[in-house]
Design a protein around this motif. Structure first.
Motif, PDB file in Angstrom:
ATOM      1  N   LEU A 167      10.693   3.017  -4.595  1.00  0.00           N
ATOM      2  CA  LEU A 167       9.813   2.560  -3.516  1.00  0.00           C
ATOM      3  C   LEU A 167      10.350   3.012  -2.157  1.00  0.00           C
ATOM      4  O   LEU A 167       9.581   3.414  -1.278  1.00  0.00           O
ATOM      5  CB  LEU A 167       9.660   1.038  -3.565  1.00  0.00           C
ATOM      6  N   ALA A 168      11.676   3.001  -1.987  1.00  0.00           N
ATOM      7  CA  ALA A 168      12.281   3.496  -0.746  1.00  0.00           C
ATOM      8  C   ALA A 168      11.988   4.986  -0.578  1.00  0.00           C
ATOM      9  O   ALA A 168      11.721   5.453   0.532  1.00  0.00           O
ATOM     10  CB  ALA A 168      13.780   3.237  -0.751  1.00  0.00           C
ATOM     11  N   GLY A 169      12.010   5.739  -1.669  1.00  0.00           N
ATOM     12  CA  GLY A 169      11.670   7.151  -1.615  1.00  0.00           C
ATOM     13  C   GLY A 169      10.217   7.359  -1.227  1.00  0.00           C
ATOM     14  O   GLY A 169       9.890   8.254  -0.443  1.00  0.00           O
ATOM     15  N   LEU A 170       9.345   6.514  -1.766  1.00  0.00           N
ATOM     16  CA  LEU A 170       7.919   6.581  -1.434  1.00  0.00           C
ATOM     17  C   LEU A 170       7.706   6.271   0.049  1.00  0.00           C
ATOM     18  O   LEU A 170       6.973   6.975   0.748  1.00  0.00           O
ATOM     19  CB  LEU A 170       7.152   5.593  -2.315  1.00  0.00           C
ATOM     20  N   ARG A 171       8.383   5.252   0.537  1.00  0.00           N
ATOM     21  CA  ARG A 171       8.290   4.888   1.962  1.00  0.00           C
ATOM     22  C   ARG A 171       8.828   6.018   2.841  1.00  0.00           C
ATOM     23  O   ARG A 171       8.229   6.372   3.857  1.00  0.00           O
ATOM     24  CB  ARG A 171       9.066   3.588   2.186  1.00  0.00           C
ATOM     25  N   ALA A 172       9.936   6.624   2.444  1.00  0.00           N
ATOM     26  CA  ALA A 172      10.512   7.740   3.193  1.00  0.00           C
ATOM     27  C   ALA A 172       9.582   8.952   3.172  1.00  0.00           C
ATOM     28  O   ALA A 172       9.480   9.680   4.171  1.00  0.00           O
ATOM     29  CB  ALA A 172      11.882   8.113   2.620  1.00  0.00           C
ATOM     30  N   LYS A 219      -0.579   4.405  -3.805  1.00  0.00           N
ATOM     31  CA  LYS A 219       0.476   5.265  -4.327  1.00  0.00           C
ATOM     32  C   LYS A 219       1.425   4.392  -5.132  1.00  0.00           C
ATOM     33  O   LYS A 219       1.730   3.264  -4.752  1.00  0.00           O
ATOM     34  CB  LYS A 219       1.234   5.963  -3.200  1.00  0.00           C
ATOM     35  N   LEU A 220       1.886   4.969  -6.245  1.00  0.00           N
ATOM     36  CA  LEU A 220       2.811   4.263  -7.124  1.00  0.00           C
ATOM     37  C   LEU A 220       4.163   4.948  -7.096  1.00  0.00           C
ATOM     38  O   LEU A 220       4.236   6.181  -7.201  1.00  0.00           O
ATOM     39  CB  LEU A 220       2.298   4.281  -8.568  1.00  0.00           C
ATOM     40  N   ALA A 221       5.208   4.153  -6.990  1.00  0.00           N
ATOM     41  CA  ALA A 221       6.551   4.683  -7.065  1.00  0.00           C
ATOM     42  C   ALA A 221       6.820   5.178  -8.487  1.00  0.00           C
ATOM     43  O   ALA A 221       6.222   4.695  -9.456  1.00  0.00           O
ATOM     44  CB  ALA A 221       7.565   3.602  -6.676  1.00  0.00           C
ATOM     45  N   GLU A 222       7.728   6.141  -8.588  1.00  0.00           N
ATOM     46  CA  GLU A 222       8.079   6.700  -9.892  1.00  0.00           C
ATOM     47  C   GLU A 222       8.548   5.590 -10.836  1.00  0.00           C
ATOM     48  O   GLU A 222       9.291   4.697 -10.450  1.00  0.00           O
ATOM     49  CB  GLU A 222       9.190   7.744  -9.730  1.00  0.00           C
ATOM     50  N   GLY A 223       8.060   5.641 -12.059  1.00  0.00           N
ATOM     51  CA  GLY A 223       8.439   4.664 -13.073  1.00  0.00           C
ATOM     52  C   GLY A 223       7.541   3.443 -13.129  1.00  0.00           C
ATOM     53  O   GLY A 223       7.744   2.551 -13.940  1.00  0.00           O
ATOM     54  N   MET A 224       6.537   3.379 -12.281  1.00  0.00           N
ATOM     55  CA  MET A 224       5.649   2.223 -12.250  1.00  0.00           C
ATOM     56  C   MET A 224       4.303   2.567 -12.867  1.00  0.00           C
ATOM     57  O   MET A 224       3.721   3.599 -12.558  1.00  0.00           O
ATOM     58  CB  MET A 224       5.427   1.760 -10.814  1.00  0.00           C
ATOM     59  N   ASP A 225       3.833   1.712 -13.756  1.00  0.00           N
ATOM     60  CA  ASP A 225       2.493   1.857 -14.308  1.00  0.00           C
ATOM     61  C   ASP A 225       1.497   1.239 -13.339  1.00  0.00           C
ATOM     62  O   ASP A 225       1.841   0.313 -12.595  1.00  0.00           O
ATOM     63  CB  ASP A 225       2.387   1.144 -15.660  1.00  0.00           C
ATOM     64  N   PRO A 226       0.253   1.721 -13.347  1.00  0.00           N
ATOM     65  CA  PRO A 226      -0.748   1.107 -12.469  1.00  0.00           C
ATOM     66  C   PRO A 226      -0.894  -0.387 -12.781  1.00  0.00           C
ATOM     67  O   PRO A 226      -0.929  -0.775 -13.951  1.00  0.00           O
ATOM     68  CB  PRO A 226      -2.037   1.853 -12.805  1.00  0.00           C
ATOM     69  N   PRO A 227      -0.953  -1.228 -11.760  1.00  0.00           N
ATOM     70  CA  PRO A 227      -1.139  -2.657 -12.004  1.00  0.00           C
ATOM     71  C   PRO A 227      -2.523  -2.920 -12.607  1.00  0.00           C
ATOM     72  O   PRO A 227      -3.457  -2.137 -12.409  1.00  0.00           O
ATOM     73  CB  PRO A 227      -0.996  -3.292 -10.626  1.00  0.00           C
ATOM     74  N   GLU A 228      -2.649  -4.000 -13.317  1.00  0.00           N
ATOM     75  CA  GLU A 228      -3.895  -4.366 -13.999  1.00  0.00           C
ATOM     76  C   GLU A 228      -5.086  -4.353 -13.052  1.00  0.00           C
ATOM     77  O   GLU A 228      -6.163  -3.879 -13.399  1.00  0.00           O
ATOM     78  CB  GLU A 228      -3.749  -5.750 -14.645  1.00  0.00           C
ATOM     79  N   GLU A 229      -4.897  -4.834 -11.820  1.00  0.00           N
ATOM     80  CA  GLU A 229      -6.016  -4.916 -10.883  1.00  0.00           C
ATOM     81  C   GLU A 229      -6.515  -3.540 -10.431  1.00  0.00           C
ATOM     82  O   GLU A 229      -7.570  -3.428  -9.834  1.00  0.00           O
ATOM     83  CB  GLU A 229      -5.675  -5.806  -9.685  1.00  0.00           C
ATOM     84  N   LEU A 230      -5.752  -2.484 -10.744  1.00  0.00           N
ATOM     85  CA  LEU A 230      -6.162  -1.116 -10.381  1.00  0.00           C
ATOM     86  C   LEU A 230      -6.375  -0.242 -11.618  1.00  0.00           C
ATOM     87  O   LEU A 230      -6.409   0.983 -11.515  1.00  0.00           O
ATOM     88  CB  LEU A 230      -5.106  -0.475  -9.466  1.00  0.00           C
ATOM     89  N   SER A 231      -6.562  -0.850 -12.761  1.00  0.00           N
ATOM     90  CA  SER A 231      -6.678  -0.100 -14.019  1.00  0.00           C
ATOM     91  C   SER A 231      -7.938   0.772 -14.089  1.00  0.00           C
ATOM     92  O   SER A 231      -7.975   1.731 -14.849  1.00  0.00           O
ATOM     93  CB  SER A 231      -6.629  -1.053 -15.216  1.00  0.00           C
ATOM     94  N   ALA A 232      -8.952   0.486 -13.299  1.00  0.00           N
ATOM     95  CA  ALA A 232     -10.199   1.261 -13.338  1.00  0.00           C
ATOM     96  C   ALA A 232     -10.081   2.599 -12.596  1.00  0.00           C
ATOM     97  O   ALA A 232     -10.931   3.465 -12.752  1.00  0.00           O
ATOM     98  CB  ALA A 232     -11.340   0.448 -12.730  1.00  0.00           C
ATOM     99  N   PHE A 233      -9.032   2.781 -11.814  1.00  0.00           N
ATOM    100  CA  PHE A 233      -8.879   3.993 -11.011  1.00  0.00           C
ATOM    101  C   PHE A 233      -8.251   5.118 -11.818  1.00  0.00           C
ATOM    102  O   PHE A 233      -7.432   4.892 -12.696  1.00  0.00           O
ATOM    103  CB  PHE A 233      -8.013   3.713  -9.775  1.00  0.00           C
ATOM    104  N   LYS A 234      -8.636   6.365 -11.465  1.00  0.00           N
ATOM    105  CA  LYS A 234      -7.993   7.554 -12.012  1.00  0.00           C
ATOM    106  C   LYS A 234      -6.864   7.928 -11.059  1.00  0.00           C
ATOM    107  O   LYS A 234      -7.017   7.815  -9.843  1.00  0.00           O
ATOM    108  CB  LYS A 234      -8.988   8.698 -12.138  1.00  0.00           C
ATOM    109  N   TRP A 235      -5.765   8.383 -11.616  1.00  0.00           N
ATOM    110  CA  TRP A 235      -4.571   8.649 -10.825  1.00  0.00           C
ATOM    111  C   TRP A 235      -4.172  10.116 -10.902  1.00  0.00           C
ATOM    112  O   TRP A 235      -4.115  10.700 -11.971  1.00  0.00           O
ATOM    113  CB  TRP A 235      -3.419   7.772 -11.327  1.00  0.00           C
TER     114      TRP A 235
END
Length: 155
Positions: free
Chosen positions: A24-29, A117-133
């Protein structure tokens, strides 16, 4: 307390409670580098639990709820807002590793969207499961997964 994000010496400051704090720090950076390179703007975050940071996190939560009925389950850790070239960008970084930004062009008929945006190693949360990534590579954040939707309302 405001935290200027350094994209040359990536720090987990403010994100320590996240199980994916380093990613997440990498994503923020990565976001900080984008704004410095594209707009010569400094990316600074604030805790999302009080003051201006809470106002920003509440604004993003309102846009998500009113536009798509989305409520992010993970707590917000930090928030940031930049106003560059007539565009207001509001970012919220969540404990789960999810980053949400609202791009809002001030002029009528301009671009308005919510990005995820999702940090590396994170699966999409349930509330965003309808989105294509989509995936993109980043030297700071590894592989970033992202999605978005267009904002229709006025905020």
């Amino acid at each position: 307390m405001t935290h200027v994000v350094d994209f040359t010496d990536v720090s987990t400051e403010g994100l320590e409670s996240s199980p994916v704090a380093e990613a997440l720090a990498g994503l923020r950076a990565n976001e900080a580098r984008y704004f410095k390179n594209k707009y010569d703007a400094t990316f600074a975050t604030e805790p999302a639990t009080s003051g201006r940071g809470k106002e920003l996190a509440d604004h993003v939560a309102r846009v998500l709820e009113e536009e798509r009925g989305i409520v992010i389950a993970s707590p917000a850790l930090e928030a940031a807002e930049l106003d560059v070239d007539g565009i207001r960008w509001t970012h919220v970084f969540h404990e789960s590793g999810l980053a949400v930004n609202v791009l809002y062009t001030k002029q009528d008929g301009g671009k308005r969207a919510v990005g995820f945006k999702l940090a590396e190693g994170m699966d999409p949360p349930e509330e965003l499961s309808a989105f294509k990534w989509a995936r993109q590579k980043s030297k700071l954040a590894g592989t970033i997964r992202g999605s978005y939707f267009v904002v229709k309302g006025e905020y």
